[in-house]
Scaffold this motif. Sequence first.
Motif, mmCIF file in Angstrom:
data_model
loop_
_atom_site.group_PDB
_atom_site.id
_atom_site.type_symbol
_atom_site.label_atom_id
_atom_site.label_comp_id
_atom_site.label_asym_id
_atom_site.label_seq_id
_atom_site.Cartn_x
_atom_site.Cartn_y
_atom_site.Cartn_z
ATOM 1 N N GLY A 61 0.816 -1.199 0.000
ATOM 2 C CA GLY A 61 0.000 0.000 0.000
ATOM 3 C C GLY A 61 0.852 1.252 0.000
ATOM 4 O O GLY A 61 0.555 2.217 -0.700
ATOM 5 N N ALA B 214 2.283 2.154 -3.508
ATOM 6 C CA ALA B 214 1.299 2.794 -4.391
ATOM 7 C C ALA B 214 1.019 4.227 -3.950
ATOM 8 O O ALA B 214 0.868 5.130 -4.780
ATOM 9 C CB ALA B 214 0.009 1.974 -4.404
ATOM 10 N N GLU C 176 -0.041 -3.352 -7.643
ATOM 11 C CA GLU C 176 -0.093 -3.678 -6.221
ATOM 12 C C GLU C 176 -1.429 -4.330 -5.857
ATOM 13 O O GLU C 176 -1.477 -5.263 -5.057
ATOM 14 C CB GLU C 176 0.107 -2.404 -5.393
ATOM 15 C CG GLU C 176 1.469 -1.762 -5.546
ATOM 16 C CD GLU C 176 2.590 -2.650 -5.045
ATOM 17 O OE1 GLU C 176 2.439 -3.252 -3.968
ATOM 18 O OE2 GLU C 176 3.612 -2.756 -5.740
ATOM 19 N N SER C 177 -2.512 -3.864 -6.450
ATOM 20 C CA SER C 177 -3.831 -4.425 -6.158
ATOM 21 C C SER C 177 -3.963 -5.845 -6.681
ATOM 22 O O SER C 177 -4.586 -6.701 -6.046
ATOM 23 C CB SER C 177 -4.921 -3.545 -6.766
ATOM 24 O OG SER C 177 -4.877 -2.245 -6.234
ATOM 25 N N ALA D 120 -0.594 1.287 -8.921
ATOM 26 C CA ALA D 120 -1.710 0.912 -8.055
ATOM 27 C C ALA D 120 -2.373 -0.374 -8.537
ATOM 28 O O ALA D 120 -2.749 -1.234 -7.731
ATOM 29 C CB ALA D 120 -2.732 2.049 -8.002
ATOM 30 N N LEU E 80 -5.288 0.973 -0.898
ATOM 31 C CA LEU E 80 -5.247 0.660 -2.327
ATOM 32 C C LEU E 80 -6.539 1.038 -3.048
ATOM 33 O O LEU E 80 -6.481 1.643 -4.124
ATOM 34 C CB LEU E 80 -4.921 -0.819 -2.540
ATOM 35 C CG LEU E 80 -3.428 -1.169 -2.507
ATOM 36 C CD1 LEU E 80 -3.215 -2.656 -2.700
ATOM 37 C CD2 LEU E 80 -2.654 -0.392 -3.561
#
Length: 313
Positions: A6, A9, A136-137, A133, A158
């Motif tokens: 998190g 991002a 990472e998600s 983002a 996120l």
Amino acid sequence: MSASGGSKAIIAALGANLAIAVGKFVAFIFSGSSSMLAEGVHSLADSGNQALLLLGGKKAKRAASEEHPFGYGRERYIYGFLVSIVLFTIGGVFALYEGYEKIKHPHELNDWYWPVGVLVFAIIAETLSFRTAIKESNEVRGKLSWSQFVRRAKAPELPIVLLEDLGALVGLILALFGVGAAIATGNGVWDGVGTLCIGVLLVVIAIVLAAETKSLLLGEAADPAEREKIRAALVDGDSVTRIIHMRTLHLGPEELLVAAKIAVQHDDSAADVARAIDAAEERIRTSVSSARVIYLEPDVYRPEPAAAPTAEA
């Protein structure tokens, strides 16, 4: 969601938004474009939002105290909710006001190449931030769709960064449309129209974020899949024969409270029951790593007697 993921991002979005905000304000000064002013305020608000998320993550790591025995994990939810308020008031409402004023008092754009150049740069920078983002998600959302991920994610960072970046990209496209139409027609009203559209977009995103973080603040249970794992771990069929009732609650994104009344053998000794509870707790923690606070109450299961049939008249 891992804290590191998190944070990565958030930092990527913060760096992009600060650079973009400077460029937008410079473009506004040279061109007088209300779309650029609204977008500059939007990027500045987004930068403040990312700073709030980082601050919330830091505060949430404080150790539990006597006054807050379950820790400070929900600080992340509080700061997530503050982000939605900032996005609504500073970003959305300001853009709506600025768009209205520009439509009411339109004027031609000066040095049009400034806003166009900045918008192209901003779209590239926001795309890179949005890509981070998404990456990472994808590491944590599993098989969930994007809408399910936003609704079900227990860590607010996120989903917030995803929606902010998406809103920023769409807003930039709207700003480019408004500026382009104003340049092509020589009518500054189009710049105001683009600004109004940006305001509506930001208000909608802020409302979605507020609804999701409000649910987290009120207290959400574990996901259905996690609840099933906990139930399966609790009952071993020997010392623990069934679950009479169970409740789960997220104390923070990565900390889960489990409270359950469990049925044990009626002839077990106190020592047997204690060993059964210890073993059940260990099975739960092994099955669901976020289950860190567990309270189990032993009882003897007594099935409810069937209701007596009523005589027909």
